[in-house]
Design a protein around this motif. Sequence first.
Motif, PDB file in Angstrom:
ATOM      1  N   PRO A 207       0.796  -1.225   0.000  1.00 50.88           N
ATOM      2  CA  PRO A 207       0.000   0.000   0.000  1.00 50.88           C
ATOM      3  C   PRO A 207       0.833   1.282   0.000  1.00 50.88           C
ATOM      4  CG  PRO A 207      -0.364  -1.261   2.027  1.00 50.88           C
ATOM      5  CD  PRO A 207       0.503  -2.086   1.135  1.00 50.88           C
ATOM      6  N   HIS A 208       1.988   1.283   0.642  1.00 53.08           N
ATOM      7  CA  HIS A 208       2.825   2.484   0.674  1.00 53.08           C
ATOM      8  C   HIS A 208       3.304   2.854  -0.732  1.00 53.08           C
ATOM      9  CE1 HIS A 208       5.523   5.521   2.284  1.00 53.08           C
ATOM     10  NE2 HIS A 208       6.464   5.023   1.508  1.00 53.08           N
ATOM     11  N   ALA A 209       3.850   1.893  -1.462  1.00 51.39           N
ATOM     12  CA  ALA A 209       4.336   2.150  -2.822  1.00 51.39           C
ATOM     13  C   ALA A 209       3.183   2.526  -3.743  1.00 51.39           C
ATOM     14  CB  ALA A 209       5.077   0.932  -3.368  1.00 51.39           C
ATOM     15  N   ALA A 210       2.051   1.841  -3.596  1.00 55.42           N
ATOM     16  CA  ALA A 210       0.888   2.131  -4.438  1.00 55.42           C
ATOM     17  C   ALA A 210       0.390   3.551  -4.196  1.00 55.42           C
ATOM     18  CB  ALA A 210      -0.222   1.118  -4.167  1.00 55.42           C
ATOM     19  N   GLU A 211       0.336   3.957  -2.943  1.00 53.79           N
ATOM     20  CA  GLU A 211      -0.142   5.299  -2.616  1.00 53.79           C
ATOM     21  C   GLU A 211       0.821   6.366  -3.129  1.00 53.79           C
ATOM     22  OE1 GLU A 211      -1.224   8.191   1.145  1.00 53.79           O
ATOM     23  OE2 GLU A 211      -0.879   6.077   1.528  1.00 53.79           O
ATOM     24  N   GLN A 212       2.111   6.113  -2.969  1.00 54.37           N
ATOM     25  CA  GLN A 212       3.120   7.063  -3.430  1.00 54.37           C
ATOM     26  C   GLN A 212       2.987   7.293  -4.940  1.00 54.37           C
ATOM     27  OE1 GLN A 212       7.086   5.762  -2.496  1.00 54.37           O
ATOM     28  NE2 GLN A 212       7.926   7.795  -2.755  1.00 54.37           N
ATOM     29  N   LEU A 213       2.822   6.212  -5.699  1.00 57.07           N
ATOM     30  CA  LEU A 213       2.661   6.329  -7.144  1.00 57.07           C
ATOM     31  C   LEU A 213       1.332   7.009  -7.478  1.00 57.07           C
ATOM     32  CD1 LEU A 213       3.605   5.830 -10.020  1.00 57.07           C
ATOM     33  CD2 LEU A 213       2.690   3.492  -9.827  1.00 57.07           C
ATOM     34  N   ALA A 214       0.262   6.624  -6.802  1.00 54.43           N
ATOM     35  CA  ALA A 214      -1.058   7.209  -7.067  1.00 54.43           C
ATOM     36  C   ALA A 214      -1.071   8.709  -6.819  1.00 54.43           C
ATOM     37  CB  ALA A 214      -2.118   6.511  -6.219  1.00 54.43           C
ATOM     38  N   VAL A 215      -0.387   9.167  -5.782  1.00 60.70           N
ATOM     39  CA  VAL A 215      -0.322  10.600  -5.488  1.00 60.70           C
ATOM     40  C   VAL A 215       0.344  11.345  -6.648  1.00 60.70           C
ATOM     41  CG1 VAL A 215       0.811  12.319  -3.998  1.00 60.70           C
ATOM     42  CG2 VAL A 215      -0.437  10.404  -2.989  1.00 60.70           C
ATOM     43  N   GLU A 216       1.427  10.796  -7.169  1.00 59.01           N
ATOM     44  CA  GLU A 216       2.114  11.427  -8.301  1.00 59.01           C
ATOM     45  C   GLU A 216       1.202  11.447  -9.533  1.00 59.01           C
ATOM     46  OE1 GLU A 216       5.372  12.979  -8.147  1.00 59.01           O
ATOM     47  OE2 GLU A 216       4.569  12.768  -6.137  1.00 59.01           O
ATOM     48  N   LEU A 217       0.517  10.344  -9.786  1.00 57.09           N
ATOM     49  CA  LEU A 217      -0.369  10.268 -10.948  1.00 57.09           C
ATOM     50  C   LEU A 217      -1.532  11.247 -10.831  1.00 57.09           C
ATOM     51  CD1 LEU A 217      -0.426   6.404 -11.403  1.00 57.09           C
ATOM     52  CD2 LEU A 217       0.774   8.070 -12.843  1.00 57.09           C
ATOM     53  N   ASP A 218      -2.069  11.404  -9.628  1.00 54.88           N
ATOM     54  CA  ASP A 218      -3.210  12.296  -9.409  1.00 54.88           C
ATOM     55  C   ASP A 218      -2.862  13.763  -9.651  1.00 54.88           C
ATOM     56  OD1 ASP A 218      -4.861  10.177  -8.801  1.00 54.88           O
ATOM     57  OD2 ASP A 218      -4.796  10.500  -6.632  1.00 54.88           O
ATOM     58  N   ARG A 219      -1.632  14.143  -9.370  1.00 56.14           N
ATOM     59  CA  ARG A 219      -1.265  15.552  -9.525  1.00 56.14           C
ATOM     60  C   ARG A 219      -0.652  15.875 -10.889  1.00 56.14           C
ATOM     61  NH1 ARG A 219       3.740  17.406  -8.722  1.00 56.14           N
ATOM     62  NH2 ARG A 219       5.396  15.919  -8.322  1.00 56.14           N
ATOM     63  N   ALA A 220      -0.473  14.857 -11.717  1.00 55.01           N
ATOM     64  CA  ALA A 220       0.178  15.048 -13.017  1.00 55.01           C
ATOM     65  C   ALA A 220      -0.755  15.668 -14.052  1.00 55.01           C
ATOM     66  CB  ALA A 220       0.675  13.703 -13.545  1.00 55.01           C
ATOM     67  N   LYS A 221      -0.170  16.453 -14.927  1.00 52.94           N
ATOM     68  CA  LYS A 221      -0.863  16.907 -16.129  1.00 52.94           C
ATOM     69  C   LYS A 221      -0.699  15.766 -17.132  1.00 52.94           C
ATOM     70  CE  LYS A 221      -0.642  20.284 -19.840  1.00 52.94           C
ATOM     71  NZ  LYS A 221       0.129  21.395 -20.413  1.00 52.94           N
ATOM     72  N   VAL A 222      -1.801  15.240 -17.628  1.00 53.18           N
ATOM     73  CA  VAL A 222      -1.770  14.115 -18.562  1.00 53.18           C
ATOM     74  C   VAL A 222      -1.961  14.652 -19.974  1.00 53.18           C
ATOM     75  CG1 VAL A 222      -2.823  11.904 -19.177  1.00 53.18           C
ATOM     76  CG2 VAL A 222      -2.715  12.605 -16.773  1.00 53.18           C
ATOM     77  N   VAL A 223      -1.036  14.289 -20.865  1.00 55.46           N
ATOM     78  CA  VAL A 223      -1.106  14.756 -22.252  1.00 55.46           C
ATOM     79  C   VAL A 223      -1.032  13.568 -23.203  1.00 55.46           C
ATOM     80  CG1 VAL A 223      -0.038  16.983 -21.680  1.00 55.46           C
ATOM     81  CG2 VAL A 223       1.391  15.107 -22.480  1.00 55.46           C
ATOM     82  N   ASP A 224      -1.548  13.781 -24.413  1.00 55.03           N
ATOM     83  CA  ASP A 224      -1.447  12.737 -25.429  1.00 55.03           C
ATOM     84  C   ASP A 224       0.025  12.430 -25.671  1.00 55.03           C
ATOM     85  OD1 ASP A 224      -4.189  12.492 -25.803  1.00 55.03           O
ATOM     86  OD2 ASP A 224      -4.223  14.046 -27.358  1.00 55.03           O
ATOM     87  N   ASP A 225       0.311  11.169 -25.935  1.00 53.83           N
ATOM     88  CA  ASP A 225       1.697  10.728 -26.125  1.00 53.83           C
ATOM     89  C   ASP A 225       2.433  11.571 -27.168  1.00 53.83           C
ATOM     90  OD1 ASP A 225       1.990   7.347 -25.151  1.00 53.83           O
ATOM     91  OD2 ASP A 225       0.290   8.624 -24.716  1.00 53.83           O
ATOM     92  N   ALA A 226       1.774  11.873 -28.267  1.00 48.96           N
ATOM     93  CA  ALA A 226       2.409  12.626 -29.347  1.00 48.96           C
ATOM     94  C   ALA A 226       2.729  14.068 -28.934  1.00 48.96           C
ATOM     95  CB  ALA A 226       1.513  12.631 -30.582  1.00 48.96           C
ATOM     96  N   ARG A 227       2.107  14.556 -27.862  1.00 50.21           N
ATOM     97  CA  ARG A 227       2.318  15.940 -27.419  1.00 50.21           C
ATOM     98  C   ARG A 227       3.304  16.051 -26.262  1.00 50.21           C
ATOM     99  NH1 ARG A 227      -1.185  19.827 -29.326  1.00 50.21           N
ATOM    100  NH2 ARG A 227      -0.798  21.015 -27.441  1.00 50.21           N
ATOM    101  N   MET A 228       3.916  14.927 -25.866  1.00 50.89           N
ATOM    102  CA  MET A 228       4.909  14.967 -24.781  1.00 50.89           C
ATOM    103  C   MET A 228       6.140  15.739 -25.252  1.00 50.89           C
ATOM    104  SD  MET A 228       4.339  13.613 -21.769  1.00 50.89           S
ATOM    105  CE  MET A 228       5.911  13.107 -21.100  1.00 50.89           C
ATOM    106  N   ALA A 229       6.485  16.750 -24.508  1.00 48.62           N
ATOM    107  CA  ALA A 229       7.675  17.542 -24.839  1.00 48.62           C
ATOM    108  C   ALA A 229       8.928  16.722 -24.547  1.00 48.62           C
ATOM    109  CB  ALA A 229       7.676  18.817 -24.006  1.00 48.62           C
ATOM    110  N   PRO A 230       9.987  16.936 -25.319  1.00 50.96           N
ATOM    111  CA  PRO A 230      11.240  16.246 -25.016  1.00 50.96           C
ATOM    112  C   PRO A 230      11.789  16.741 -23.679  1.00 50.96           C
ATOM    113  CG  PRO A 230      11.556  17.846 -26.780  1.00 50.96           C
ATOM    114  CD  PRO A 230      10.086  17.822 -26.469  1.00 50.96           C
ATOM    115  N   GLY A 231      12.559  15.900 -23.027  1.00 51.42           N
ATOM    116  CA  GLY A 231      13.204  16.307 -21.785  1.00 51.42           C
ATOM    117  C   GLY A 231      12.378  16.073 -20.539  1.00 51.42           C
ATOM    118  N   ILE A 232      11.233  15.409 -20.675  1.00 48.70           N
ATOM    119  CA  ILE A 232      10.414  15.073 -19.504  1.00 48.70           C
ATOM    120  C   ILE A 232      10.674  13.614 -19.152  1.00 48.70           C
ATOM    121  CG2 ILE A 232       8.063  14.777 -18.629  1.00 48.70           C
ATOM    122  CD1 ILE A 232       7.245  17.132 -20.402  1.00 48.70           C
TER     123      ILE A 232
END
Length: 141
Positions: free
Chosen positions: A35-60
């Motif tokens: 649960p600790h690892a799952a929550e840590q990852l979920a928190v990052e995913l929840d706060r992320a700006k999600v973009v289409d794969d083709a629109r991912m800027a280089p360097g991220i």
Amino acid sequence: MTAKTKAIRPPAITIARSEHARLSNLADMLAERDPHAAEQLAVELDRAKVVDDARMAPGIMRMGSVAEFRIDDEPPQTAELVFPKDADISRQRISVLTPVGAALLGLSAGQSIEWAARDGKVRRLSVIAVHAAVPDAAEAS
């Protein structure tokens, strides 16, 4: 006020839509086992700006990318961000389910993030450079 309430706001991160979906599934599957690892990852995913794969800027920093980074005042390190099945610290391949792996996700050069380690000590990871993901032969087929 506790140390947790004084924490610096985490930096903005960006994640590709396909990776967000796959990582969300991973966090869901892991919820009971770690649960600790799952929550840590979920928190990052929840706060992320999600973009289409083709629109991912280089360097991220994304899955398969290689980062040069520093933790606190330690010497710089280099590591590839991978899914748990591909993790191998001897080959500098860090799982996205580790604290460092989750911290790297979605960051770019010049960004830093702080997190509380399991011992309660606040750690700071600073990204120096991000190198593009190298297509994995197994995933290309």
